[in-house]
Design a protein around this motif. Structure first.
Motif, PDB file in Angstrom:
ATOM      1  N   CYS A   1       0.882  -1.192   0.095  1.00 50.15           N
ATOM      2  CA  CYS A   1      -0.047   0.131   0.025  1.00 50.15           C
ATOM      3  C   CYS A   1       0.975   1.178  -0.077  1.00 50.15           C
ATOM      4  O   CYS A   1       0.622   2.172  -0.653  1.00 50.15           O
ATOM      5  CB  CYS A   1      -1.002   0.029   1.300  1.00 50.15           C
ATOM      6  SG  CYS A   1      -2.221  -1.332   1.063  1.00 50.15           S
ATOM      7  N   ALA A   2       1.958   1.182   0.646  1.00 52.51           N
ATOM      8  CA  ALA A   2       2.735   2.426   0.872  1.00 52.51           C
ATOM      9  C   ALA A   2       3.338   2.699  -0.382  1.00 52.51           C
ATOM     10  O   ALA A   2       3.353   3.806  -0.981  1.00 52.51           O
ATOM     11  CB  ALA A   2       3.637   2.288   2.025  1.00 52.51           C
TER      12      ALA A   2
ATOM     13  N   ILE B   1       2.100   2.153  -3.464  1.00 53.67           N
ATOM     14  CA  ILE B   1       1.228   2.416  -4.186  1.00 53.67           C
ATOM     15  C   ILE B   1       0.966   3.960  -3.968  1.00 53.67           C
ATOM     16  O   ILE B   1       0.997   4.877  -4.909  1.00 53.67           O
ATOM     17  CB  ILE B   1      -0.125   1.915  -4.082  1.00 53.67           C
ATOM     18  CG1 ILE B   1      -0.074   0.536  -4.993  1.00 53.67           C
ATOM     19  CG2 ILE B   1      -1.187   2.618  -4.808  1.00 53.67           C
ATOM     20  CD1 ILE B   1      -0.896  -0.485  -4.765  1.00 53.67           C
ATOM     21  N   VAL B   2       0.840   4.350  -2.714  1.00 58.39           N
ATOM     22  CA  VAL B   2       0.721   5.723  -2.315  1.00 58.39           C
ATOM     23  C   VAL B   2       1.590   6.521  -3.002  1.00 58.39           C
ATOM     24  O   VAL B   2       1.464   7.668  -3.115  1.00 58.39           O
ATOM     25  CB  VAL B   2       0.472   5.953  -0.933  1.00 58.39           C
ATOM     26  CG1 VAL B   2       0.204   7.357  -0.518  1.00 58.39           C
ATOM     27  CG2 VAL B   2      -1.010   5.109  -0.365  1.00 58.39           C
ATOM     28  N   ARG B   3       3.035   6.130  -2.470  1.00 60.23           N
ATOM     29  CA  ARG B   3       4.191   6.974  -3.189  1.00 60.23           C
ATOM     30  C   ARG B   3       4.099   7.254  -4.612  1.00 60.23           C
ATOM     31  O   ARG B   3       4.375   8.419  -5.212  1.00 60.23           O
ATOM     32  CB  ARG B   3       5.313   6.207  -3.075  1.00 60.23           C
ATOM     33  CG  ARG B   3       5.619   6.412  -1.437  1.00 60.23           C
ATOM     34  CD  ARG B   3       6.982   5.544  -1.133  1.00 60.23           C
ATOM     35  NE  ARG B   3       6.911   5.230   0.374  1.00 60.23           N
ATOM     36  CZ  ARG B   3       7.044   3.894   0.736  1.00 60.23           C
ATOM     37  NH1 ARG B   3       7.531   3.153   0.129  1.00 60.23           N
ATOM     38  NH2 ARG B   3       7.099   3.962   2.128  1.00 60.23           N
ATOM     39  N   GLN B   4       3.466   6.174  -5.340  1.00 60.45           N
ATOM     40  CA  GLN B   4       3.424   6.329  -6.954  1.00 60.45           C
ATOM     41  C   GLN B   4       2.315   7.271  -7.092  1.00 60.45           C
ATOM     42  O   GLN B   4       2.394   7.644  -8.320  1.00 60.45           O
ATOM     43  CB  GLN B   4       2.960   4.884  -7.535  1.00 60.45           C
ATOM     44  CG  GLN B   4       4.474   3.969  -7.698  1.00 60.45           C
ATOM     45  CD  GLN B   4       3.917   2.663  -7.815  1.00 60.45           C
ATOM     46  OE1 GLN B   4       2.807   2.513  -7.958  1.00 60.45           O
ATOM     47  NE2 GLN B   4       5.132   1.817  -8.118  1.00 60.45           N
ATOM     48  N   CYS B   5       1.455   7.491  -6.274  1.00 58.24           N
ATOM     49  CA  CYS B   5       0.315   8.448  -6.750  1.00 58.24           C
ATOM     50  C   CYS B   5       0.604   9.816  -6.328  1.00 58.24           C
ATOM     51  O   CYS B   5      -0.609  10.551  -6.249  1.00 58.24           O
ATOM     52  CB  CYS B   5      -1.141   7.825  -6.152  1.00 58.24           C
ATOM     53  SG  CYS B   5      -1.708   6.579  -6.880  1.00 58.24           S
TER      54      CYS B   5
END
Lengths: 180, 57, 289
Positions: free
Chosen positions: B18-19, B21-25
């Motif tokens: 999850c972390a 993915i959040v960084r990618q967004c």
């Protein structure tokens, strides 16, 4: 449970029932203890909430006084008010809303992490990644959502599938956060 | 039990996914600095009976 | 580093004898000057790394304190849990930083004794820690971690370590993290943080005060706090290490400086003595004619 007492054969059944009631007693004592702590908390009245919210690289709040925090967890979103009962929880991807006072509130997107409410009414939220809502790139979320859906279908084994599903859930939460 | 626990994952792994993915967004200007947080260098070597065991993979 | 070798280098004025010694002294002088250059630049590097590590320590601290608070408040009856114990020693791959690694090793030895029981397992994070632990505790080593210390540790590093500990098959009941807690630029404390398994936590006396705890939540929470605490310990340890290296390199440069001064003095004296002797030789030669 070993008592270390040698009992005559006849009394064995009696002894067992005593033991059983003893374990029951233990459980009820625990229950009582819990009620007592709850009562103690009520008596303390309206205490200030020392709220700490950090990611590994940033501290968003450090022992700050806030009104309320809304937290996304596996059992649904819930709010933390001052004097909340002690609590342990883990985060799932979603929005944390921090109501600093009546007028202002801030919203963060968190990936995951832990929530601890201690009996001294201090609250700690430790997120692995926590970003301000305005820093989310809507374009990246849309692209990621499509990619994640494809990955779920392409996953070859249980583990890969589970990882892809986690990813999809996370993107869906991000999408929801942007829309809402 | 959650589906990922049944598939043999733990919460730390869940959190990592999850972390990442959040960084990618993140918005483009913040993304690069955040991507550094994905990196890890540490490697593990298992030991048994006082000797290192070469990785099974 | 230099203080040990300095004994051989102490220039004794009684040894002054002619050209060969002069050359020798100048060679030594050059060598020591080079060493000083190296230690000076190492100091500069570690100073830069230190200030970065210290900057990054602040968020890591408030991160770690939260996870630590729960375990320290937990009233676990340690006598009841004589079962499996895990020791996680956190340091790094790199040396030349004073007693950073050995002080952790000493703390562990003080805890487990010289001949640790077989229910104690050790995880060594960092090559230096492995080198120290494999001498005495090789039968207790569960795993070792390498490639840490080049760049500042990230949460992903901590997650890898936590993942390995969870998936290695060893079921611990209680654990302890050993690391150096950064205090100031010149001092650090070797400290420990306790950590418990899900089973141990659910048997603790005061766990009932927490609301609506179920097995799943507790397990997730415990797993994440393991990673958080390792991250916290890694950051503390990295900062202590850089500051210790900085101090070590500074005193090495200082030692080298003193040595250079002494050597320079001896060099000058020797040079003077050589000139005087040559003059005497010439004059007495001329007088003999």
């Amino acid at each position: 449970m070993h008592c270390g007492i040698v009992l005559p054969r006849l009394d064995e059944e009696v002894a067992m029932s005593i033991l059983r009631s003893a374990t029951k007693l233990h459980a009820s004592v625990r229950q009582c203890a819990r009620l007592v702590t709850a009562a103690q908390q009520q008596r303390r009245g309206y205490a200030d909430m020392a709220f700490t919210f950090a990611s590994p690289v940033t501290v968003h709040y450090e022992a700050a006084k806030v009104k309320q925090i809304d937290v996304p967890s596996f059992s649904g979103s819930f709010g933390i008010l001052p004097d909340h009962v002690p609590l342990l929880a883990v985060l799932k991807p979603g929005v944390i809303t921090v109501h600093e006072d009546d007028a202002t509130s801030k919203r963060f997107f968190v990936s995951s992490g832990s929530v601890t409410v201690n009996d001294d009414s201090s609250v700690q939220i430790l997120a692995e990644e926590a970003i301000a809502m305005e820093n989310i790139d809507a374009q990246a979320v849309r692209e990621g959502l499509n990619k994640a859906t494809a990955e779920v279908n392409a996953a070859s084994n249980d583990q890969a599938k589970a990882e892809a599903l986690i990813g999809l859930e996370c993107y869906e939460a991000l999408q929801k956060a942007i829309e809402g | 039990m959650t589906f990922w626990r049944e598939a043999g994952l733990n919460y730390v792994r869940y959190s990592q996914i999850c972390a990442k993915i959040v960084r990618q967004c993140l918005k483009a200007d913040l993304r690069e600095a955040a991507a550094k947080r994905n990196e890890s260098t540490v490697k593990a070597v298992m030991w048994k009976d006082g000797k290192p065991v070469p990785a099974a993979k | 580093m230099l203080s040990r070798t300095s004994l051989q280098f102490v220039p004794a004025s009684t040894q002054v004898r002619g050209m060969a010694t002069l050359k020798e002294i100048s060679m030594r002088l050059k060598a020591v000057t080079n060493i000083q250059k190296i230690t000076k630049s190492m100091k500069m590097i570690s100073a830069a790394k230190y200030s970065k590590a210290e900057r990054e320590l602040k968020p890591a601290r408030s991160y770690g304190v939260g996870a630590k608070a729960f375990y320290e408040k937990l009233e676990v009856d340690c006598e009841k849990h004589q079962a499996n114990h895990l020791v996680v020693a956190i340091s790094s791959d790199k040396g030349l930083c004073g007693a950073v690694h050995t002080s952790i090793f000493r703390a562990i030895r003080a805890m487990v004794g010289d001949k640790p029981a077989s229910n104690i397992k050790v995880v060594a994070v960092g090559d230096k820690m492995k080198a120290l632990l494999q001498k005495d505790f090789k039968n207790n080593l569960l795993m070792t971690m390498k490639d840490i210390g080049k760049s500042p540790p990230t949460f992903s590093d901590a997650a890898v370590v936590a993942n390995q500990i969870m998936s290695c098959g060893y079921e611990f009941d209680s654990a302890e993290l050993f690391f150096n807690h950064f205090r100031s630029i010149v001092s650090y404390n070797t400290t420990t943080i306790p950590l418990y398994s899900v089973g141990t936590i659910s048997e603790a006396d005061n766990i009932t005060q927490y609301d609506s705890i179920d097995e799943d939540v507790l397990r997730n929470y415990q797993e994440f706090s393991l990673a958080s605490l390792i991250y916290f310990a890694m950051k503390e340890s990295a900062c202590s290490e850089q500051s210790a290296r900085m101090t070590a390199m500074e005193s090495a440069s200082k030692n080298a400086g003193e040595m250079i001064e002494k050597l320079q003095m001896t060099y000058n004296r020797t040079r003077q003595a050589v000139i005087t002797r040559e003059l005497i030789e010439i004059i007495s030669g001329a007088a003999a004619l």
